[in-house]
Design a protein around this motif. Structure first.
Motif, mmCIF file in Angstrom:
data_model
loop_
_atom_site.group_PDB
_atom_site.id
_atom_site.type_symbol
_atom_site.label_atom_id
_atom_site.label_comp_id
_atom_site.label_asym_id
_atom_site.label_seq_id
_atom_site.Cartn_x
_atom_site.Cartn_y
_atom_site.Cartn_z
ATOM 1 N N LEU A 165 7.765 -0.103 -0.864
ATOM 2 C CA LEU A 165 6.987 0.183 0.244
ATOM 3 C C LEU A 165 5.963 -0.586 0.787
ATOM 4 C CD1 LEU A 165 6.943 4.392 0.087
ATOM 5 C CD2 LEU A 165 8.245 2.847 1.529
ATOM 6 N N ALA A 166 5.026 -0.875 -0.314
ATOM 7 C CA ALA A 166 4.055 -1.909 -0.118
ATOM 8 C C ALA A 166 4.686 -3.323 0.297
ATOM 9 C CB ALA A 166 3.065 -2.097 -1.215
ATOM 10 N N ALA A 167 5.855 -3.909 -0.154
ATOM 11 C CA ALA A 167 6.280 -4.968 0.209
ATOM 12 C C ALA A 167 6.703 -4.960 1.625
ATOM 13 C CB ALA A 167 7.393 -5.174 -0.637
ATOM 14 N N ARG A 168 6.946 -3.890 2.202
ATOM 15 C CA ARG A 168 7.430 -3.776 3.654
ATOM 16 C C ARG A 168 6.235 -3.307 4.473
ATOM 17 N NH1 ARG A 168 11.696 -2.942 0.369
ATOM 18 N NH2 ARG A 168 13.920 -3.093 1.331
ATOM 19 N N ASP A 169 4.878 -3.556 3.869
ATOM 20 C CA ASP A 169 3.721 -3.282 4.670
ATOM 21 C C ASP A 169 3.651 -1.668 5.157
ATOM 22 O OD1 ASP A 169 2.529 -5.883 4.149
ATOM 23 O OD2 ASP A 169 3.821 -6.721 5.926
ATOM 24 N N ILE A 170 4.228 -0.626 4.290
ATOM 25 C CA ILE A 170 4.225 0.400 4.812
ATOM 26 C C ILE A 170 3.055 1.138 3.995
ATOM 27 C CG2 ILE A 170 5.547 2.705 4.718
ATOM 28 C CD1 ILE A 170 8.055 1.070 4.894
ATOM 29 N N VAL A 171 1.995 1.742 4.898
ATOM 30 C CA VAL A 171 1.036 2.342 4.140
ATOM 31 C C VAL A 171 1.364 3.630 3.394
ATOM 32 C CG1 VAL A 171 -1.279 3.733 4.653
ATOM 33 C CG2 VAL A 171 -0.385 1.798 6.191
ATOM 34 N N THR A 172 0.857 3.694 1.910
ATOM 35 C CA THR A 172 1.375 4.689 0.988
ATOM 36 C C THR A 172 -0.021 5.262 0.690
ATOM 37 O OG1 THR A 172 1.660 3.192 -0.769
ATOM 38 C CG2 THR A 172 3.499 3.871 0.724
ATOM 39 N N VAL A 173 0.109 6.514 -0.081
ATOM 40 C CA VAL A 173 -0.895 7.048 -0.759
ATOM 41 C C VAL A 173 -0.190 7.424 -2.300
ATOM 42 C CG1 VAL A 173 -2.546 8.946 -1.140
ATOM 43 C CG2 VAL A 173 -2.076 8.157 0.956
ATOM 44 N N ASP A 174 -0.908 6.610 -3.122
ATOM 45 C CA ASP A 174 -0.489 6.889 -4.671
ATOM 46 C C ASP A 174 -1.033 8.324 -5.120
ATOM 47 O OD1 ASP A 174 0.359 6.952 -7.196
ATOM 48 O OD2 ASP A 174 -0.659 5.101 -7.869
ATOM 49 N N THR A 175 -0.087 9.227 -5.439
ATOM 50 C CA THR A 175 -0.688 10.562 -5.782
ATOM 51 C C THR A 175 -0.525 10.906 -7.194
ATOM 52 O OG1 THR A 175 1.294 11.864 -5.501
ATOM 53 C CG2 THR A 175 0.147 11.434 -3.446
ATOM 54 N N ARG A 176 0.207 9.970 -7.937
ATOM 55 C CA ARG A 176 0.430 10.257 -9.326
ATOM 56 C C ARG A 176 -0.725 10.376 -10.028
ATOM 57 N NH1 ARG A 176 4.812 6.649 -12.231
ATOM 58 N NH2 ARG A 176 3.218 4.944 -11.814
ATOM 59 N N PRO A 177 -1.800 9.474 -10.305
ATOM 60 C CA PRO A 177 -2.997 9.488 -11.045
ATOM 61 C C PRO A 177 -3.746 10.925 -10.987
ATOM 62 C CG PRO A 177 -3.030 7.410 -9.928
ATOM 63 C CD PRO A 177 -2.071 8.323 -9.114
ATOM 64 N N ALA A 178 -3.963 11.627 -9.799
ATOM 65 C CA ALA A 178 -4.499 12.633 -9.481
ATOM 66 C C ALA A 178 -3.715 13.719 -10.184
ATOM 67 C CB ALA A 178 -4.787 12.919 -8.167
ATOM 68 N N LEU A 179 -2.272 13.667 -9.735
ATOM 69 C CA LEU A 179 -1.730 15.008 -10.144
ATOM 70 C C LEU A 179 -1.453 15.006 -11.875
ATOM 71 C CD1 LEU A 179 1.529 14.818 -7.478
ATOM 72 C CD2 LEU A 179 -0.421 16.612 -8.137
ATOM 73 N N THR A 180 -1.553 13.722 -12.296
ATOM 74 C CA THR A 180 -1.476 13.774 -13.795
ATOM 75 C C THR A 180 -2.629 14.505 -14.433
ATOM 76 O OG1 THR A 180 -0.254 11.545 -13.575
ATOM 77 C CG2 THR A 180 -0.961 12.151 -15.899
ATOM 78 N N THR A 181 -3.810 14.340 -13.859
ATOM 79 C CA THR A 181 -4.662 15.041 -14.433
ATOM 80 C C THR A 181 -4.971 16.570 -13.997
ATOM 81 O OG1 THR A 181 -6.286 14.600 -12.498
ATOM 82 C CG2 THR A 181 -6.235 12.833 -14.348
ATOM 83 N N GLU A 182 -4.048 16.995 -12.990
ATOM 84 C CA GLU A 182 -4.016 18.373 -12.727
ATOM 85 C C GLU A 182 -3.131 19.307 -13.733
ATOM 86 O OE1 GLU A 182 -4.585 22.063 -11.828
ATOM 87 O OE2 GLU A 182 -5.746 20.823 -10.418
ATOM 88 N N THR A 183 -3.738 20.038 -14.414
ATOM 89 C CA THR A 183 -3.047 20.733 -15.484
ATOM 90 C C THR A 183 -1.954 21.916 -15.295
ATOM 91 O OG1 THR A 183 -4.884 22.525 -15.840
ATOM 92 C CG2 THR A 183 -4.899 20.497 -17.120
ATOM 93 N N ALA A 184 -2.174 22.186 -13.684
ATOM 94 C CA ALA A 184 -1.355 23.248 -13.123
ATOM 95 C C ALA A 184 -0.736 22.621 -11.872
ATOM 96 C CB ALA A 184 -1.801 24.576 -13.236
ATOM 97 N N ALA A 185 -0.004 21.444 -12.078
ATOM 98 C CA ALA A 185 0.376 21.120 -10.880
ATOM 99 C C ALA A 185 1.715 21.509 -10.255
ATOM 100 C CB ALA A 185 0.438 19.425 -10.915
ATOM 101 N N PHE A 186 2.509 22.032 -11.285
ATOM 102 C CA PHE A 186 3.875 22.631 -10.749
ATOM 103 C C PHE A 186 4.152 23.869 -11.833
ATOM 104 C CE2 PHE A 186 4.512 17.863 -10.207
ATOM 105 C CZ PHE A 186 5.257 17.889 -9.142
ATOM 106 N N PHE A 187 4.911 24.754 -10.969
ATOM 107 C CA PHE A 187 5.270 26.021 -11.772
ATOM 108 C C PHE A 187 6.183 25.725 -12.700
ATOM 109 C CE2 PHE A 187 4.315 27.353 -7.195
ATOM 110 C CZ PHE A 187 3.306 28.261 -7.449
#
Length: 361
Positions: free
Chosen positions: A162-184
């Motif tokens: 996506l970055a190579a195609r100049d499409i703006v993205t938000v990397d959500t993984r670092p924050a979700l990794t630190t959330e202990t209850a991100a998924f059911f």
């Protein structure tokens, strides 16, 4: 090893035994059977299928008990679910082959780029928000570290392409990794805490301008529900007896506060004020129980119009949105929530195919 083999062999024996009993009970019952003219008209098979589905005795009970036994003894469910550790369930979609060539990633990326180009023509900026797989974020409970790393690689590749195609993205993984209850544990979706974490990440990314609207959070009554993956294991009634307990979520709404501090509403059809941000995505965004759109309102201090759809994946809702978009009412930003587990779906792009039934198209 021998115990598991014995259990697997015992299951079909039990089914054959039950089948003999059930067929005797079925055909002794006062039910209408298939008609002989079905052979001629081609409906015999359908009539037999309907007969068994509607009248087979103890069917639901038997399926539930067999599923519960299989889960307890083998830690397995039916097709569609992969059992992890200590009551965690995962969608089998996250265990598909992640080879970029086999999953047609290039075609998907090219179409995403075309979406960006089309939105740009109306002055709208696209912001893609990829969501990592539950298996990766909760891999400590998944029992398959190799597959978790494989789908994590798909997330990395998706972000890079996506970055190579100049499409703006938000990397959500670092924050979700630190959330202990991100998924059911027993549902495919994120919790309201996971949704709020992503909303905060979007706001902190600098990719979306923070507005000046003021919202207040109002919690709703807690909801207790059976996770959507439980049905692939056993019945809702038997689930708690095998450790698959009900999930709980407390939805909330973001209410706009007027300048004088009173709770007000927005005139969506008036000419005053800026056009709200649009959100497109899957059931992660569409289902109000997870409160993602409400979290975005609170974090971005802007109103959000939600165009996400349940049960359609990430591509079909965007296609629908583009087909109905009025350029005169185009928003400044479209946020596209996009779970990476869909990238390995061979039918992901099928919603773009003609559906008018014309073989010549």
């Amino acid at each position: 090893m021998y115990f598991q083999t014995a259990i697997r062999l015992a299951a079909p024996v039990a089914f054959f035994g039950y089948a003999a009993f059930a067929n005797i009970a079925l055909f002794q019952a006062d039910v209408e059977g298939p008609h002989l003219d079905g052979f001629v008209k081609g409906g015999f098979t359908q009539e037999v299928d309907t007969l068994y589905r509607a009248n087979l005795p103890h069917r639901d009970v038997a399926v539930g008990w067999v599923g519960a036994a299989r889960y307890v003894l083998l830690n397995e469910g039916r097709k569609g679910v992969i059992a992890g550790e200590k009551g965690w369930l995962f969608s089998s979609e996250e265990f598909r082959e992640q080879d970029p060539d086999q999953i047609g990633l290039t075609d998907t990326l090219d179409w995403i780029a075309s979406v960006q180009d089309r939105l740009a023509q109306t002055g709208t900026e696209l912001v893609v928000v990829p969501l990592p797989a539950k298996l990766e974020i909760a891999q400590i409970h998944g029992g398959d570290a190799e597959q978790a790393q494989s789908i994590a690689g798909t997330y990395d590749l998706f972000l890079a392409e996506l970055a190579a195609r100049d499409i703006v993205t938000v990397d959500t993984r670092p924050a979700l990794t630190t959330e202990t209850a991100a998924f059911f544990q027993t549902d495919t979706h994120w919790t309201s805490a996971g949704a709020q974490t992503v909303a905060q990440t979007v706001a902190e990314s600098g990719k979306v301008e923070i507005g000046t609207d003021k919202f207040t959070r109002a919690d709703l009554d807690p909801i207790h529900f059976t996770g959507d993956l439980v049905s692939f294991v056993t019945s809702e009634e038997l689930a708690p007896t095998v450790g698959l307990t009900m999930e709980t979520v407390t939805p909330y709404v973001a209410e706009m506060a007027a300048d004088d501090g009173a709770i007000g509403t927005i005139d969506l059809f008036g000419s005053d004020g800026p056009v709200p941000i649009a959100l497109v995505g899957t059931s992660y965004s569409a289902n109000p129980n997870w409160s993602f759109v409400e979290a975005l309102k609170l974090e971005l201090a802007q109103d959000i119009l939600n165009f996400a759809e349940e049960g359609q994946g990430p591509v079909a809702p965007m296609h629908t949105y583009l087909e109905t978009l009025d350029p005169a009412e185009a928003p400044p930003i479209v946020i596209w929530e996009f779970p990476v587990r869909y990238l390995s779906d061979p039918a992901l792009m099928d919603s773009l195919l003609p559906t008018n039934g014309d073989d010549n198209v």
